[in-house]
Design a protein around this motif. Structure first.
Motif, short mmCIF file in Angstrom:
data_model
loop_
_atom_site.label_atom_id
_atom_site.label_comp_id
_atom_site.label_asym_id
_atom_site.label_seq_id
_atom_site.Cartn_x
_atom_site.Cartn_y
_atom_site.Cartn_z
N ARG A 256 25.58 14.85 -58.30
CA ARG A 256 24.46 15.79 -58.53
C ARG A 256 23.18 15.01 -58.84
O ARG A 256 22.11 15.36 -58.35
CB ARG A 256 24.83 16.69 -59.70
N ASN A 257 23.27 13.96 -59.62
CA ASN A 257 22.13 13.11 -59.93
C ASN A 257 21.54 12.53 -58.65
O ASN A 257 20.32 12.52 -58.46
CB ASN A 257 22.58 12.01 -60.89
N TYR A 258 22.39 12.04 -57.76
CA TYR A 258 21.91 11.47 -56.51
C TYR A 258 21.28 12.57 -55.63
O TYR A 258 20.30 12.31 -54.94
CB TYR A 258 23.04 10.76 -55.77
N HIS A 259 21.83 13.74 -55.66
CA HIS A 259 21.27 14.89 -54.95
C HIS A 259 19.83 15.16 -55.42
O HIS A 259 18.94 15.40 -54.62
CB HIS A 259 22.17 16.11 -55.19
N TRP A 260 19.62 15.10 -56.71
CA TRP A 260 18.30 15.37 -57.28
C TRP A 260 17.31 14.23 -57.04
O TRP A 260 16.12 14.46 -56.87
CB TRP A 260 18.39 15.58 -58.79
N ASN A 261 17.79 13.00 -57.07
CA ASN A 261 16.89 11.85 -57.15
C ASN A 261 16.81 10.98 -55.91
O ASN A 261 16.17 9.93 -55.95
CB ASN A 261 17.28 10.99 -58.37
N TYR A 262 17.41 11.40 -54.82
CA TYR A 262 17.32 10.60 -53.60
C TYR A 262 15.91 10.66 -53.03
O TYR A 262 15.26 11.71 -53.06
CB TYR A 262 18.34 11.07 -52.55
N GLU A 263 15.45 9.54 -52.50
CA GLU A 263 14.17 9.48 -51.77
C GLU A 263 14.40 8.69 -50.50
O GLU A 263 15.01 7.64 -50.52
CB GLU A 263 13.10 8.79 -52.61
N GLY A 264 13.90 9.21 -49.39
CA GLY A 264 14.02 8.48 -48.14
C GLY A 264 13.66 9.37 -46.97
O GLY A 264 13.46 10.58 -47.12
N ASP A 265 13.62 8.75 -45.80
CA ASP A 265 13.20 9.49 -44.61
C ASP A 265 14.21 10.54 -44.17
O ASP A 265 13.88 11.45 -43.43
CB ASP A 265 12.87 8.54 -43.47
N ASN A 266 15.43 10.44 -44.63
CA ASN A 266 16.46 11.44 -44.31
C ASN A 266 16.81 12.26 -45.57
O ASN A 266 17.95 12.62 -45.78
CB ASN A 266 17.69 10.78 -43.71
N PHE A 267 15.78 12.54 -46.36
CA PHE A 267 15.98 13.26 -47.62
C PHE A 267 16.76 14.54 -47.43
O PHE A 267 17.74 14.80 -48.14
CB PHE A 267 14.62 13.57 -48.28
N HIS A 268 16.36 15.37 -46.50
CA HIS A 268 17.00 16.68 -46.33
C HIS A 268 18.49 16.52 -46.01
O HIS A 268 19.33 17.20 -46.58
CB HIS A 268 16.29 17.50 -45.25
N GLU A 269 18.80 15.60 -45.12
CA GLU A 269 20.20 15.36 -44.74
C GLU A 269 21.03 14.93 -45.94
O GLU A 269 22.12 15.45 -46.18
CB GLU A 269 20.26 14.30 -43.64
N MET A 270 20.50 13.97 -46.71
CA MET A 270 21.25 13.46 -47.87
C MET A 270 21.34 14.52 -48.97
O MET A 270 22.36 14.63 -49.65
CB MET A 270 20.63 12.17 -48.39
#
Length: 156
Positions: free
Chosen positions: A34-48
Motif C-alpha cells: 500500500r505504501n508503494y501504491h501511494w508513493n511510487y513516482e515514474g513514467d508508468n505511474f498509472h500502471e504501477m
C-alpha cells in the motif's frame, strides 16, 4: 465457547500461533504494498498504481481468511499493530519511490513467505493434524507464488 472440531486444545493453540504469525507477516506486506501504491513516482505511474492496488487487495482478502481461521479454532486473531510488529518475520525498509527497489523488496517478502508457508504446511498437517489450516495455507502459498511471478516479470 471452545471449538470441538477434532483438534486438541494444545494443537489448536499451536496452530493459532502459526496462523497469527502469518497474519502479522501478511499485514506488513499489505502495508508495504500500500505504501508503494501511494508513493511510487515514474513514467508508468498509472500502471504501477493499479498493479500495487491489485496486489494489496488480494493481500487484504488473505488477511481476513487467516484471521477468520484463527477464530474458527476458538482463539483471538492478532489485530493490534503493536502485537503484529512484535511477531512478524518481515522487515520494513526505508521509504523509496523507485520501482526497481519497491519490486525487489516485495519479491523478497513474497519469496520469504513462500518458503515459510511451505514449512508451516508440513507442521500443520503432519505434527498438528490440522488439515483445514494446512489447506488454507496451501491456497495462500499459491497466491504468493503467483504474486511473486508477476513481480519477477516486471523485474525481467
Amino acid at each position: 465457547m471452545k471449538a470441538d472440531i477434532g483438534i486438541s486444545a494444545k494443537n489448536s493453540e499451536a496452530v493459532s500461533l502459526i496462523l497469527n504469525t502469518l497474519l502479522a507477516d501478511e499485514h506488513v506486506l499489505y502495508m508495504k504494498t500500500r505504501n508503494y501504491h501511494w508513493n511510487y513516482e515514474g513514467d508508468n505511474f498509472h500502471e504501477m498504481h493499479l498493479f500495487y492496488e491489485g496486489q494489496y487487495e488480494q493481500l487484504a482478502e488473505t488477511i481476513d481468511e487467516i484471521a477468520e481461521r484463527v477464530r474458527m479454532l476458538g482463539h483471538y486473531a492478532t489485530g493490534r499493530l503493536k502485537d503484529l510488529l512484535e511477531i512478524t518475520r518481515l522487515l520494513e525498509p526505508d521509504y523509496t519511490n523507485h520501482q526497481q527497489e519497491q519490486l525487489t523488496n516485495l519479491l523478497s517478502d513474497h519469496e520469504t513467505l513462500i518458503r515459510t508457508i511451505r514449512k508451516d504446511i508440513d507442521e500443520l498437517s503432519e505434527k498438528l493434524k490440522d488439515t483445514g489450516s494446512a489447506d488454507l495455507l496451501t491456497g495462500i502459498l499459491r497466491q504468493h507464488e503467483k504474486m511473486a511471478w508477476m513481480i519477477r516479470s516486471y523485474l525481467g
